[in-house]
Scaffold this active site. Structure first.
Site, short mmCIF file in Angstrom:
data_model
loop_
_atom_site.label_atom_id
_atom_site.label_comp_id
_atom_site.label_asym_id
_atom_site.label_seq_id
_atom_site.Cartn_x
_atom_site.Cartn_y
_atom_site.Cartn_z
N THR A 146 0.81 -1.21 0.00
CA THR A 146 0.00 0.00 0.00
C THR A 146 0.86 1.27 0.00
OG1 THR A 146 -1.77 -1.14 1.13
CG2 THR A 146 -1.77 1.24 1.34
N SER A 170 1.40 -7.64 -0.35
CA SER A 170 2.16 -8.60 0.44
C SER A 170 1.58 -10.01 0.49
CB SER A 170 2.43 -8.06 1.84
OG SER A 170 1.26 -7.92 2.59
N THR A 189 1.37 -4.30 4.37
CA THR A 189 1.18 -4.56 5.80
C THR A 189 0.53 -5.91 6.09
OG1 THR A 189 -0.93 -3.39 5.76
CG2 THR A 189 1.01 -2.12 6.43
N ASP A 190 -0.18 -6.49 5.11
CA ASP A 190 -0.95 -7.71 5.40
C ASP A 190 -0.08 -8.85 5.90
OD1 ASP A 190 -3.23 -6.40 4.71
OD2 ASP A 190 -3.50 -7.37 2.76
#
Ligand code: NAG
Ligand code: NAG
Ligand code: NAG
Ligand code: NAG
Ligand code: NAG
Length: 363
Positions: free
Chosen positions: A52, A99, A132-133
């Site tokens: 992101t 990710s 971030t996932d």
């Protein structure tokens, strides 16, 4: 689109500069290096993987439905000219994906390049931009597979670069500032988002949407940023019992699958995972690692007939899971971190006693 155009203008303004930064031979996939160079500043290398923080969408009020990994690392750096007052920045675009698409191959490639860079005395520290996932998985992987006192800092963003109040630029500036700071040495791999510094070992994503999502419930944060300067709460330390796994010659990792525990779970999923190639299983158990009786019977057979390594972790957000008979305990590790630990331990050829030691936290 307006903010993207502005970004592009700012990039070209700050990239038209002076002495090129020398690039070590090992990098075959570097991007432009013609940024200003100041020999009295620390040298930080940014490895970009997408996410992101590199996300883009036509409308500035959209914080979902954007394309992650749309912008190259030069655009990210160009949006934060303050970086060049903190460090000499070199950039390596490793991948540009969201990710969930990070593969073992990307992780191994990243780890090997980061280790070589850290071994070079010119380098003060590393920043890795990442979605971030699964950031908690990649950062945990590097925490276990990098050997260096120098800081390795993972950073991401919850809003795409095109959003009003995008969080990527300040997160990136804080991450580079941290990587350049001698106080950050000896603390393992760290995560920076939303002014917080945390340890990759224990930190997890706790909220699907909010900026303040990375937390280590019981273990807490390592520090905070005040005026973009890191302030640590304690002297440098590492988690008790943290192992190191050498992956410098590794080209693939054993498959480890995670099964989620719930009422009336289907015992056949464990068999299906092993039949499709899993060498290890992690159980996201109910409570402190509980599994149903029919499910446990199937797993016991898999352990006996296939030698499958099975680790019990937990479905609750926090807590400790002890071993029970033929199943290793995951200690304080959540399921996704237990999976990474088991992959690395199996890859290193660990057997029973060693697996117990690294997994069950004899700190
Ligand atoms: C180089 O960095 C030092 C230390 O931050 C600073 O004092 C100096 O002004 C910088 N030089 C230039 C030419 O920017
Ligand atoms: C940054 O790297 C250059 C060589 O590439 C070196 O001359 C300089 O001393 C390094 N800076 C620091 C603070 O180590
Ligand atoms: C970098 O530092 C110089 C000297 O302190 C300052 O004039 C300049 O505005 C700074 N640049 C940015 C982008 O912060
Ligand atoms: C990593 O991937 C890049 C780009 O595909 C490649 O050039 C490089 O050789 C790889 N490095 C390692 C250590 O595998
Ligand atoms: C990795 O391979 C290289 C070259 O074959 C060898 O010199 C080195 O010792 C190996 N490292 C490890 C940790 O096995």
């Amino acid at each position: 689109m307006v903010s993207l155009k502005l970004l592009a203008l700012r990039v070209s303004a700050c990239l038209t500069a002076a002495t090129p930064l020398p690039v070590p031979e090992t990098f075959s996939f570097t991007v432009r290096q013609d940024r200003p160079f100041n020999a009295s500043l620390p040298n930080v290398t940014i490895f970009a993987t997408g996410g992101t923080i590199a996300g883009s969408v036509a409308s500035s009020d959209q914080t979902s439905g954007y394309r992650a990994g749309a912008l190259g690392v030069d655009i990210l750096i160009g949006a934060v000219p303050q970086l060049l007052n903190v460090s000499n920045v070199k950039a390596v675009q490793i991948a540009n994906v969201w990710s969930p698409s990070i593969t073992p191959e990307i992780l191994l490639n990243l780890t090997q390049q980061v280790q070589r860079e850290l071994d070079d005395p010119y380098c003060a520290g590393i920043v890795i931009t990442h979605g971030t996932d699964t950031l908690e998985e990649s950062s945990f992987f590097l925490d276990l597979a990098i050997r260096s006192e120098k800081p390795v800092v993972f950073v991401g963003a919850m809003r795409p670069a095109t959003a009003v109040s995008a969080d990527g630029p300040i997160n990136l500036l804080e991450a580079v500032t941290l990587a350049a700071d001698p106080m950050a040495r000896g603390r393992g791999t760290m995560i920076v988002l939303s002014d917080r510094i945390s340890s990759a070992y224990f930190t997890t994503k706790t909220n699907a949407n909010s900026l303040d999502t990375f937390r280590a419930g019981e273990q807490g944060f390592l520090g905070f940023f005040i005026n973009i300067k890191p302030k640590f709460y304690n002297t440098p330390s590492l988690p008790l019992g943290k192992p190191y796994f050498d992956v410098m010659n590794t080209t693939s990792l054993p498959e480890v699958d995670i099964l989620y525990g719930h009422q009336a779970l289907n015992p056949a999923l464990a068999e299906a995972a092993v039949n499709s190639g899993a060498k290890g299983l992690v159980l996201a158990g109910m409570g402190a690692g509980a599994w149903t009786e029919p499910g446990s019977e199937v797993i016991q057979k898999l352990v006996e007939t296939h030698g499958t390594a099975v680790v019990s972790s937990r479905r609750p957000a926090d807590g400790y899971v002890a071993p029970h008979s033929f199943i290793y305990g995951g200690g304080f590790l959540n399921p996704q971190k237990a999976r990474i630990m088991l992959q690395l331990a199996l890859n290193a050829g660990y057997e029973e006693a060693q697996l117990r030691t690294v997994l069950e936290y004899y700190g």
